[in-house]
Write a protein that holds these residues in place. Sequence first.
Motif, mmCIF file in Angstrom:
data_model
loop_
_atom_site.group_PDB
_atom_site.id
_atom_site.type_symbol
_atom_site.label_atom_id
_atom_site.label_comp_id
_atom_site.label_asym_id
_atom_site.label_seq_id
_atom_site.Cartn_x
_atom_site.Cartn_y
_atom_site.Cartn_z
ATOM 1 N N PHE A 287 -6.767 8.140 -11.252
ATOM 2 C CA PHE A 287 -6.852 8.566 -9.853
ATOM 3 C C PHE A 287 -5.520 8.991 -9.239
ATOM 4 N N LEU A 288 -4.463 9.193 -10.041
ATOM 5 C CA LEU A 288 -3.185 9.598 -9.459
ATOM 6 C C LEU A 288 -3.235 11.011 -8.879
ATOM 7 N N TYR A 289 -4.197 11.815 -9.282
ATOM 8 C CA TYR A 289 -4.301 13.167 -8.751
ATOM 9 C C TYR A 289 -5.106 13.211 -7.446
ATOM 10 N N GLN A 290 -5.632 12.076 -6.994
ATOM 11 C CA GLN A 290 -6.442 12.021 -5.782
ATOM 12 C C GLN A 290 -5.725 11.251 -4.677
ATOM 13 N N ASP A 291 -6.103 11.537 -3.425
ATOM 14 C CA ASP A 291 -5.640 10.702 -2.314
ATOM 15 C C ASP A 291 -6.147 9.275 -2.510
ATOM 16 N N THR A 292 -5.275 8.299 -2.276
ATOM 17 C CA THR A 292 -5.644 6.896 -2.409
ATOM 18 C C THR A 292 -5.487 6.214 -1.055
ATOM 19 N N TYR A 293 -6.531 5.512 -0.628
ATOM 20 C CA TYR A 293 -6.528 4.832 0.666
ATOM 21 C C TYR A 293 -6.635 3.329 0.470
ATOM 22 N N LYS A 294 -6.006 2.595 1.368
ATOM 23 C CA LYS A 294 -6.068 1.149 1.375
ATOM 24 C C LYS A 294 -6.945 0.697 2.523
ATOM 25 N N LEU A 295 -7.973 -0.112 2.223
ATOM 26 C CA LEU A 295 -8.957 -0.527 3.228
ATOM 27 C C LEU A 295 -8.739 -1.987 3.639
ATOM 28 N N SER A 296 -7.493 -2.351 3.862
ATOM 29 C CA SER A 296 -7.183 -3.731 4.206
ATOM 30 C C SER A 296 -6.832 -3.917 5.682
ATOM 31 N N ALA A 297 -6.901 -2.842 6.461
ATOM 32 C CA ALA A 297 -6.583 -2.933 7.885
ATOM 33 C C ALA A 297 -7.861 -2.813 8.721
ATOM 34 N N GLN A 298 -7.738 -3.106 10.003
ATOM 35 C CA GLN A 298 -8.865 -3.000 10.935
ATOM 36 C C GLN A 298 -8.439 -2.235 12.175
ATOM 37 N N THR B 283 -1.127 25.232 -43.265
ATOM 38 C CA THR B 283 -2.101 24.541 -42.423
ATOM 39 C C THR B 283 -1.960 24.990 -40.981
ATOM 40 N N ALA B 284 -3.078 25.222 -40.332
ATOM 41 C CA ALA B 284 -3.086 25.584 -38.909
ATOM 42 C C ALA B 284 -4.166 24.767 -38.208
ATOM 43 N N SER B 285 -3.884 24.360 -36.986
ATOM 44 C CA SER B 285 -4.836 23.555 -36.235
ATOM 45 C C SER B 285 -4.813 23.939 -34.764
ATOM 46 N N LEU B 286 -5.916 23.649 -34.094
ATOM 47 C CA LEU B 286 -6.029 23.895 -32.659
ATOM 48 C C LEU B 286 -6.933 22.822 -32.071
ATOM 49 N N ARG B 287 -6.480 22.230 -30.968
ATOM 50 C CA ARG B 287 -7.231 21.149 -30.337
ATOM 51 C C ARG B 287 -7.261 21.371 -28.824
ATOM 52 N N TYR B 288 -8.432 21.109 -28.243
ATOM 53 C CA TYR B 288 -8.584 21.144 -26.791
ATOM 54 C C TYR B 288 -8.987 19.757 -26.326
ATOM 55 N N ASP B 289 -8.186 19.157 -25.427
ATOM 56 C CA ASP B 289 -8.465 17.824 -24.894
ATOM 57 C C ASP B 289 -8.688 17.907 -23.386
ATOM 58 N N ALA B 290 -9.683 17.167 -22.906
ATOM 59 C CA ALA B 290 -9.946 17.058 -21.469
ATOM 60 C C ALA B 290 -9.999 15.581 -21.097
ATOM 61 N N GLN B 291 -9.413 15.252 -19.927
ATOM 62 C CA GLN B 291 -9.259 13.860 -19.516
ATOM 63 C C GLN B 291 -9.509 13.736 -18.017
ATOM 64 N N SER B 292 -10.335 12.746 -17.639
ATOM 65 C CA SER B 292 -10.691 12.569 -16.229
ATOM 66 C C SER B 292 -9.523 12.085 -15.375
ATOM 67 N N LYS B 293 -8.404 11.720 -15.976
ATOM 68 C CA LYS B 293 -7.241 11.264 -15.214
ATOM 69 C C LYS B 293 -6.526 12.402 -14.492
ATOM 70 N N PHE B 294 -6.795 13.641 -14.908
ATOM 71 C CA PHE B 294 -6.002 14.759 -14.416
ATOM 72 C C PHE B 294 -6.802 15.664 -13.483
ATOM 73 N N ALA B 295 -6.063 16.326 -12.571
ATOM 74 C CA ALA B 295 -6.676 17.358 -11.732
ATOM 75 C C ALA B 295 -6.992 18.583 -12.586
ATOM 76 N N ILE B 296 -6.049 18.970 -13.415
ATOM 77 C CA ILE B 296 -6.262 20.040 -14.398
ATOM 78 C C ILE B 296 -6.656 19.338 -15.694
ATOM 79 N N LYS B 297 -7.946 19.282 -15.953
ATOM 80 C CA LYS B 297 -8.489 18.364 -16.956
ATOM 81 C C LYS B 297 -8.046 18.669 -18.381
ATOM 82 N N GLY B 298 -8.073 19.960 -18.752
ATOM 83 C CA GLY B 298 -7.934 20.308 -20.151
ATOM 84 C C GLY B 298 -6.567 20.828 -20.538
ATOM 85 N N GLY B 299 -6.269 20.688 -21.839
ATOM 86 C CA GLY B 299 -5.041 21.225 -22.400
ATOM 87 C C GLY B 299 -5.264 21.694 -23.824
#
Length: 290
Positions: free
Chosen positions: A227-238, A168-184
Amino acid sequence: NGKAWYSHDKYNILHNELYNYSKSTYEEAVADIQLSWKITDWLLFTSTNRFNTANSFTEQYIDPRTKSPSYSNGYIYNYSGFSKGWGTTDLLKASKDFGEHSVSGVIGWEYGDGFSRNHWGEGTDMPNGQASLSNSVKLSVGGYNYKSRSYAGFGQAQYSYAGKYIATASLRYDAQSKFAIKGGWFPGISGAWIVSKEDFLSGVDAVDFLKVRAGYGKTGNDNIENFLYQDTYKLSAQYQDVVAAILERQKNPNLTWEEAYMASFGIEGTVFGHINFGFDLYNTVNEKLL
């Protein structure tokens, strides 16, 4: 019974139950649609689809008239959530025999799309019996909404000769919006030998079934927050009476799938008609840990 009641508390704990409460509601609707098309006697197409939507609400209320060590002037908390999504798995399966040779396989794809929205608020110092955020002094307000998406394409092929040798042989490609490099890419290969079907064991009555198998493959893990691959900002200050953004977490442009490389070897069988046994060895190496 007219006797005195002694307690370490200086108040009646049951009094709080007259006014205070914590309640939640949750509603969900799910619809499944399955389709099947037998194209020929050796070729089959299937499609499995799911749609879902959900609403939730939570409210906690502590009345100012009750005893609360943390909120002597009362407390109210509201949370509301909404989510929806759909997913599909579509497969094309084939199976064909050519004498002692058997060939089977499947190709397919999966897709999923989701949306979530949540908001909450909490307050204190409300008048007696006024279980409403608008009648309280606000402590905090928050919320978020986001989309998620994933898809995959895959294929698997299997060959068997005389019901004894299986590959048996198999091959799978997965892509996920959580990652900067989406596919594996995730390949795998395995083999099995049905020893009990060999001629040299045909006269051994004690052995009913004996199988030796081995495999090697690569799998992926995506069990992290969004969103761990993106800059995250906190909007609780003035700043100068304008909402200001403060960098809370820096982006990780190299974030991608955690990978696991697994090798396995196993033996399983049945002897004397009713005794089953199995033995397995595994070796797993993890890389790019999340």
